[in-house]
Design a protein around this motif. Sequence first.
Motif, mmCIF file in Angstrom:
data_model
loop_
_atom_site.group_PDB
_atom_site.id
_atom_site.type_symbol
_atom_site.label_atom_id
_atom_site.label_comp_id
_atom_site.label_asym_id
_atom_site.label_seq_id
_atom_site.Cartn_x
_atom_site.Cartn_y
_atom_site.Cartn_z
ATOM 1 N N ARG A 68 0.820 -1.206 0.000
ATOM 2 C CA ARG A 68 0.000 0.000 0.000
ATOM 3 C C ARG A 68 0.855 1.257 0.000
ATOM 4 O O ARG A 68 0.372 2.342 -0.358
ATOM 5 N N ARG A 69 2.129 1.131 0.394
ATOM 6 C CA ARG A 69 3.010 2.290 0.507
ATOM 7 C C ARG A 69 4.212 2.224 -0.429
ATOM 8 O O ARG A 69 4.757 3.248 -0.805
ATOM 9 N N HIS A 70 4.615 1.037 -0.788
ATOM 10 C CA HIS A 70 5.866 0.861 -1.515
ATOM 11 C C HIS A 70 5.607 0.474 -2.971
ATOM 12 O O HIS A 70 4.907 -0.506 -3.233
ATOM 13 N N ALA A 71 6.189 1.228 -3.883
ATOM 14 C CA ALA A 71 6.070 0.921 -5.309
ATOM 15 C C ALA A 71 6.693 -0.440 -5.594
ATOM 16 O O ALA A 71 7.665 -0.846 -4.958
ATOM 17 N N LEU A 72 6.148 -1.148 -6.565
ATOM 18 C CA LEU A 72 6.603 -2.520 -6.819
ATOM 19 C C LEU A 72 8.071 -2.584 -7.235
ATOM 20 O O LEU A 72 8.739 -3.608 -7.026
ATOM 21 N N SER A 73 8.606 -1.513 -7.815
ATOM 22 C CA SER A 73 10.017 -1.526 -8.209
ATOM 23 C C SER A 73 10.946 -1.642 -7.012
ATOM 24 O O SER A 73 12.082 -2.112 -7.143
ATOM 25 N N LEU A 74 10.477 -1.237 -5.831
ATOM 26 C CA LEU A 74 11.291 -1.338 -4.622
ATOM 27 C C LEU A 74 11.528 -2.787 -4.213
ATOM 28 O O LEU A 74 12.420 -3.067 -3.410
ATOM 29 N N LEU A 75 10.741 -3.699 -4.769
ATOM 30 C CA LEU A 75 10.966 -5.117 -4.491
ATOM 31 C C LEU A 75 12.321 -5.580 -5.014
ATOM 32 O O LEU A 75 12.817 -6.638 -4.610
ATOM 33 N N SER A 76 12.945 -4.821 -5.902
ATOM 34 C CA SER A 76 14.259 -5.186 -6.437
ATOM 35 C C SER A 76 15.388 -4.914 -5.460
ATOM 36 O O SER A 76 16.544 -5.233 -5.756
ATOM 37 N N LEU A 77 15.069 -4.324 -4.317
ATOM 38 C CA LEU A 77 16.090 -3.951 -3.346
ATOM 39 C C LEU A 77 16.101 -4.933 -2.176
ATOM 40 O O LEU A 77 15.157 -5.683 -1.956
ATOM 41 N N GLY A 78 17.172 -4.895 -1.421
ATOM 42 C CA GLY A 78 17.273 -5.754 -0.236
ATOM 43 C C GLY A 78 17.834 -7.131 -0.571
ATOM 44 O O GLY A 78 18.163 -7.443 -1.717
ATOM 45 N N ASP A 79 17.928 -7.964 0.469
ATOM 46 C CA ASP A 79 18.528 -9.293 0.307
ATOM 47 C C ASP A 79 17.764 -10.169 -0.679
ATOM 48 O O ASP A 79 18.349 -11.031 -1.335
ATOM 49 N N LEU A 80 16.436 -9.971 -0.771
ATOM 50 C CA LEU A 80 15.621 -10.777 -1.672
ATOM 51 C C LEU A 80 15.292 -10.047 -2.973
ATOM 52 O O LEU A 80 14.444 -10.492 -3.741
ATOM 53 N N GLY A 81 15.979 -8.945 -3.202
ATOM 54 C CA GLY A 81 15.691 -8.153 -4.400
ATOM 55 C C GLY A 81 15.937 -8.896 -5.701
ATOM 56 O O GLY A 81 15.322 -8.580 -6.721
ATOM 57 N N TRP A 82 16.805 -9.914 -5.645
ATOM 58 C CA TRP A 82 17.104 -10.675 -6.864
ATOM 59 C C TRP A 82 15.848 -11.337 -7.441
ATOM 60 O O TRP A 82 15.779 -11.581 -8.650
ATOM 61 N N ILE A 83 14.852 -11.605 -6.559
ATOM 62 C CA ILE A 83 13.627 -12.252 -7.044
ATOM 63 C C ILE A 83 12.886 -11.326 -8.004
ATOM 64 O O ILE A 83 12.460 -11.746 -9.092
ATOM 65 N N GLN A 84 12.724 -10.057 -7.613
ATOM 66 C CA GLN A 84 12.018 -9.121 -8.489
ATOM 67 C C GLN A 84 12.858 -8.766 -9.707
ATOM 68 O O GLN A 84 12.311 -8.569 -10.796
ATOM 69 N N ILE A 85 14.161 -8.703 -9.544
ATOM 70 C CA ILE A 85 15.024 -8.468 -10.703
ATOM 71 C C ILE A 85 14.827 -9.578 -11.727
ATOM 72 O O ILE A 85 14.650 -9.329 -12.932
ATOM 73 N N ALA A 86 14.823 -10.831 -11.240
ATOM 74 C CA ALA A 86 14.593 -11.971 -12.133
ATOM 75 C C ALA A 86 13.198 -11.920 -12.736
ATOM 76 O O ALA A 86 12.998 -12.302 -13.902
ATOM 77 N N THR A 87 12.223 -11.429 -11.963
ATOM 78 C CA THR A 87 10.852 -11.319 -12.471
ATOM 79 C C THR A 87 10.780 -10.312 -13.614
ATOM 80 O O THR A 87 10.157 -10.577 -14.658
ATOM 81 N N PHE A 88 11.413 -9.154 -13.441
ATOM 82 C CA PHE A 88 11.448 -8.160 -14.515
ATOM 83 C C PHE A 88 12.090 -8.741 -15.778
ATOM 84 O O PHE A 88 11.538 -8.628 -16.887
ATOM 85 N N VAL A 89 13.262 -9.342 -15.606
ATOM 86 C CA VAL A 89 14.013 -9.832 -16.764
ATOM 87 C C VAL A 89 13.279 -10.975 -17.456
ATOM 88 O O VAL A 89 13.145 -10.991 -18.691
ATOM 89 N N THR A 90 12.771 -11.926 -16.669
ATOM 90 C CA THR A 90 12.061 -13.068 -17.256
ATOM 91 C C THR A 90 10.814 -12.616 -17.996
ATOM 92 O O THR A 90 10.528 -13.065 -19.117
#
Length: 225
Positions: A34-56
Amino acid sequence: MSTRALLRCGVVAGPFFILAVLVQDYTRPGFDPRRHALSLLSLGDLGWIQIATFVTTGLLYAAGALGLRRALRPGPAGTWGPLLIGTFGLGLVGAGAFPTAPGWGYPQGAPPGVPVDTSVSHVLHGVSFFVVLISLVAACFVFARGWAARGARGWTIFCVVVGTALPVIYVLAGVLSDRGADPQPFSLLLRTLALTGWSWASLVTLRVMNMAADGHLRADHARNP
């Protein structure tokens, strides 16, 4: 790969992205959709998951674009439509390759408002998102013209509505972001933009796949040898 297999890649790309983001929204520690834009999911220790999601997702749409080119050419929207969908996919790859900057309090210790970082990665993430938006909007109107040429009134209207809604949502999100007081509308609007645009691209690909399977595109090829 066969044309049908390539088109399937474009069909599953949208649902894959939406599902991956939803799962992360409610399982990532400290993340509030509700507060954080979805692109922020690319940050932090688990950010690789969203990075892989974008690329895939981007690569799936790029494959789908190749399928669209094979299925539609030389008929209406057979050149620019697939090209723009492919550009959209490459923009998503760029959004994954260049993560955004911390903001809105995520990850822990990040600034409480909009990201203020001017790093190369943050700038290129913004450029990638702009490529995504522009190519999607342009694709909507290219496909609207293509459906109109085929007499598909419902699909024509659908494309025009989505192509008009996407920039309106983006501008409204930008206005709210500049105000900086409440991140909730900004975050939800960006999710609405992604849900609308990504779903549109997958639905159009699905429609073309079904038309190709039913032989409805043969008349286009006969008229445009």
